[in-house]
Motif scaffolding. Sequence first.
Motif, mmCIF file in Angstrom:
data_model
loop_
_atom_site.group_PDB
_atom_site.id
_atom_site.type_symbol
_atom_site.label_atom_id
_atom_site.label_comp_id
_atom_site.label_asym_id
_atom_site.label_seq_id
_atom_site.Cartn_x
_atom_site.Cartn_y
_atom_site.Cartn_z
ATOM 1 N N GLU A 32 0.827 -1.209 0.000
ATOM 2 C CA GLU A 32 0.000 0.000 0.000
ATOM 3 C C GLU A 32 0.863 1.261 0.000
ATOM 4 O O GLU A 32 0.580 2.209 -0.731
ATOM 5 C CB GLU A 32 -0.934 0.007 1.209
ATOM 6 C CG GLU A 32 -2.054 -1.003 1.117
ATOM 7 C CD GLU A 32 -2.899 -1.065 2.372
ATOM 8 O OE1 GLU A 32 -4.098 -1.391 2.247
ATOM 9 O OE2 GLU A 32 -2.370 -0.811 3.487
ATOM 10 N N SER A 33 1.925 1.268 0.784
ATOM 11 C CA SER A 33 2.765 2.468 0.852
ATOM 12 C C SER A 33 3.527 2.701 -0.445
ATOM 13 O O SER A 33 3.782 3.839 -0.825
ATOM 14 C CB SER A 33 3.734 2.391 2.038
ATOM 15 O OG SER A 33 4.769 1.466 1.787
ATOM 16 N N GLN A 34 3.873 1.632 -1.160
ATOM 17 C CA GLN A 34 4.631 1.781 -2.399
ATOM 18 C C GLN A 34 3.748 2.071 -3.607
ATOM 19 O O GLN A 34 4.196 2.663 -4.581
ATOM 20 C CB GLN A 34 5.477 0.539 -2.655
ATOM 21 C CG GLN A 34 6.614 0.405 -1.667
ATOM 22 C CD GLN A 34 7.452 -0.824 -1.907
ATOM 23 O OE1 GLN A 34 7.766 -1.154 -3.044
ATOM 24 N NE2 GLN A 34 7.824 -1.497 -0.835
ATOM 25 N N THR A 35 2.487 1.641 -3.541
ATOM 26 C CA THR A 35 1.589 1.833 -4.677
ATOM 27 C C THR A 35 0.589 2.955 -4.438
ATOM 28 O O THR A 35 -0.155 3.313 -5.345
ATOM 29 C CB THR A 35 0.803 0.543 -4.975
ATOM 30 O OG1 THR A 35 -0.012 0.219 -3.837
ATOM 31 C CG2 THR A 35 1.734 -0.603 -5.315
ATOM 32 N N LEU A 36 0.567 3.480 -3.213
ATOM 33 C CA LEU A 36 -0.389 4.509 -2.818
ATOM 34 C C LEU A 36 -1.822 4.040 -3.063
ATOM 35 O O LEU A 36 -2.692 4.803 -3.478
ATOM 36 C CB LEU A 36 -0.113 5.832 -3.545
ATOM 37 C CG LEU A 36 1.296 6.406 -3.337
ATOM 38 C CD1 LEU A 36 1.481 7.672 -4.156
ATOM 39 C CD2 LEU A 36 1.575 6.660 -1.864
ATOM 40 N N SER A 37 -2.058 2.755 -2.838
ATOM 41 C CA SER A 37 -3.373 2.146 -2.996
ATOM 42 C C SER A 37 -3.786 1.506 -1.684
ATOM 43 O O SER A 37 -2.948 1.177 -0.854
ATOM 44 C CB SER A 37 -3.333 1.060 -4.080
ATOM 45 O OG SER A 37 -2.961 1.619 -5.314
ATOM 46 N N SER A 38 -5.070 1.296 -1.546
ATOM 47 C CA SER A 38 -5.598 0.640 -0.361
ATOM 48 C C SER A 38 -6.059 -0.768 -0.733
ATOM 49 O O SER A 38 -6.724 -0.953 -1.761
ATOM 50 C CB SER A 38 -6.776 1.445 0.200
ATOM 51 O OG SER A 38 -7.308 0.801 1.320
ATOM 52 N N ILE A 39 -5.680 -1.744 0.076
ATOM 53 C CA ILE A 39 -6.067 -3.130 -0.153
ATOM 54 C C ILE A 39 -6.866 -3.598 1.056
ATOM 55 O O ILE A 39 -6.314 -3.708 2.151
ATOM 56 C CB ILE A 39 -4.834 -4.036 -0.345
ATOM 57 C CG1 ILE A 39 -4.000 -3.556 -1.525
ATOM 58 C CG2 ILE A 39 -5.266 -5.487 -0.521
ATOM 59 C CD1 ILE A 39 -2.658 -4.249 -1.663
#
Length: 140
Positions: A18-25
């Motif tokens: 999440e921190s590297q892709t700036l996405s939420s899983i």
Amino acid sequence: MSGSYRPRELRSIIREVESQTLSSIPEWECTLEGWARQGVLLLNTALTVTRESPGSHQNIGWEMITDKIIQSLDEKGNVIFMLWGDKAREKKNLLGYNSHVLETGYPGADTSFMGNNHFKKANQILTERGHAPIHWTEID
């Protein structure tokens, strides 16, 4: 993975993605099957463990099997090994020069895991070698 239990290691891995892709899983959706479909293999040195008892099945023979898997993959070449933790780092001696190695602490147990940028680095290596990057947020 079924059920609501998620090992701390998996929670750490997902937080790092999440921190590297700036996405939420969403944690409840996390099966990692999407990674497997893209060619990612997650492999522990021991293939079983008693729940919430790390290392409980070490030194019962799994290491012979996992060592052979690691050596076979390395012989094929063009593999990126992410060695997370001391047990994984010990496997570096099984690798030749055919593969790329990224090393850090063990997820959930070592603060050096967070911020390792392995997911970004792996994709950079893949694209430099002419391969498609891994879509790390595709987990199921």
